[in-house]
Design an enzyme around this catalytic site. Structure first.
Site, PDB file in Angstrom:
ATOM      1  N   LYS A   1      -0.600   4.791   4.594  1.00  0.00           N
ATOM      2  CA  LYS A   1      -1.437   3.824   5.326  1.00  0.00           C
ATOM      3  C   LYS A   1      -0.860   3.587   6.712  1.00  0.00           C
ATOM      4  O   LYS A   1       0.345   3.358   6.863  1.00  0.00           O
ATOM      5  CB  LYS A   1      -1.554   2.511   4.547  1.00  0.00           C
ATOM      6  CG  LYS A   1      -2.565   1.537   5.156  1.00  0.00           C
ATOM      7  CD  LYS A   1      -2.898   0.416   4.195  1.00  0.00           C
ATOM      8  CE  LYS A   1      -3.875  -0.576   4.806  1.00  0.00           C
ATOM      9  NZ  LYS A   1      -5.163   0.065   5.138  1.00  0.00           N
TER      10      LYS A   1
ATOM     11  N   HIS B   1       0.835  -1.200   0.000  1.00  0.00           N
ATOM     12  CA  HIS B   1       0.000   0.000   0.000  1.00  0.00           C
ATOM     13  C   HIS B   1       0.872   1.253   0.000  1.00  0.00           C
ATOM     14  O   HIS B   1       2.078   1.188   0.231  1.00  0.00           O
ATOM     15  CB  HIS B   1      -0.929   0.026   1.219  1.00  0.00           C
ATOM     16  CG  HIS B   1      -2.125  -0.867   1.083  1.00  0.00           C
ATOM     17  ND1 HIS B   1      -2.069  -2.208   1.383  1.00  0.00           N
ATOM     18  CD2 HIS B   1      -3.395  -0.609   0.672  1.00  0.00           C
ATOM     19  CE1 HIS B   1      -3.267  -2.740   1.167  1.00  0.00           C
ATOM     20  NE2 HIS B   1      -4.081  -1.798   0.740  1.00  0.00           N
TER      21      HIS B   1
END
Length: 270
Positions: A162, A158
């Protein structure tokens, strides 16, 4: 006479996902933006929620939860666990349904959400993508067939912003695989390896996390056997997939009064 449009409020209206949701809602011919929630102190408070699109929605971003939810049928929330729980308390008070895409909840917080589901209708899923939820079903099938002689590793990647790891989607994949194998993920998960780890325990499910750049979300489940490997993967190139899945969940909720549902039920997968 055509049905009234579904009135949707969006939490985290000034964030990346919030803006994607607002754009999706304003483009849907059966939905209308009815509220936009922002953090207290945010510079965007008081601005039109669709200003970033170069047009006016008539909905102003507010930190007042009662004001932001007063005219909504459904709240779509991709924020943080504490914020989501605060939003759900007001949703329950006002009778507003909710689609929860937030991840990182503790078991205690999940129990609170389940209790809210006794009073209002909720959809909660670690990933709102239609494709990811199809992959979850495929993983159940694969794990049952590959229950001997295969080591299982889950790799997710990600963007740098995040804050939780592994991702909620990776954990959901692990839960599906563990359940199909009759294992408890809390007992068999391995979240990091370093140094002399010894030979791999075949009963474990390994997780690896990558964070960097603007990666929207990549997930791969590897079944590694002797002489062959099977990989089941999903790669997101745009948050639009999560927004469209969230709208499907919101439409599903229009036919529900109470209960806690998953995307498998929204999509008719189980």
């Amino acid at each position: 006479m055509s049905a009234s449009p579904l009135r949707i409020a969006v939490a985290g209206a000034n964030g990346r996902m919030g803006r994607m949701l607002i754009e999706a809602v304003t483009q849907a011919n059966d939905c209308v933006l009815a509220g936009a929630l922002g953090l207290p102190g945010s510079p965007e408070l008081g601005q039109d929620a669709a200003a970033f699109l170069g047009r006016a929605s008539g909905v102003l971003i507010t930190a007042d939860l009662h004001q932001g939810l007063a005219h909504a049928d459904v709240l779509i929330d991709f924020t943080r666990p504490e914020g989501t729980l605060a939003h759900l308390a007001v949703c329950r008070e006002l009778g507003v349904k909710a689609v929860i895409g937030t991840t990182g909840f503790s078991d205690e917080q999940k129990a609170q959400i389940a209790e809210h589901g006794l009073h209002i209708a909720l959809v909660m899923a670690p990933n709102m993508s239609v494709g990811v939820n199809v992959v979850l079903r495929l993983l159940d099938m694969a794990a049952r067939a590959l229950n001997e002689g295969f080591d299982i590793e889950i790799v997710e990647a990600h963007h740098r912003h995040k804050v939780d790891a592994p991702s909620g989607t990776a954990l959901a994949m692990g839960e599906v695989v563990a359940s199909a194998l009759g294992r408890n993920l809390k007992e068999c998960a391995v979240y990091g390896r370093e140094g002399v780890t010894g030979e791999r325990d075949p009963s474990t499910i390994g997780f690896a996390t990558v964070r960097g750049g603007d990666i929207v979300g990549d997930h791969t489940v590897l079944f590694a056997g002797t002489g062959e490997r099977i990989e089941i993967a999903h790669k997101s190139s745009s948050r639009a997939t999560y927004a469209q899945g969230s709208l499907r969940a919101a439409r599903f909720l229009s036919g529900q009064s109470v209960g806690l549902f998953g995307m498998d039920q929204v999509l008719g997968l189980g």
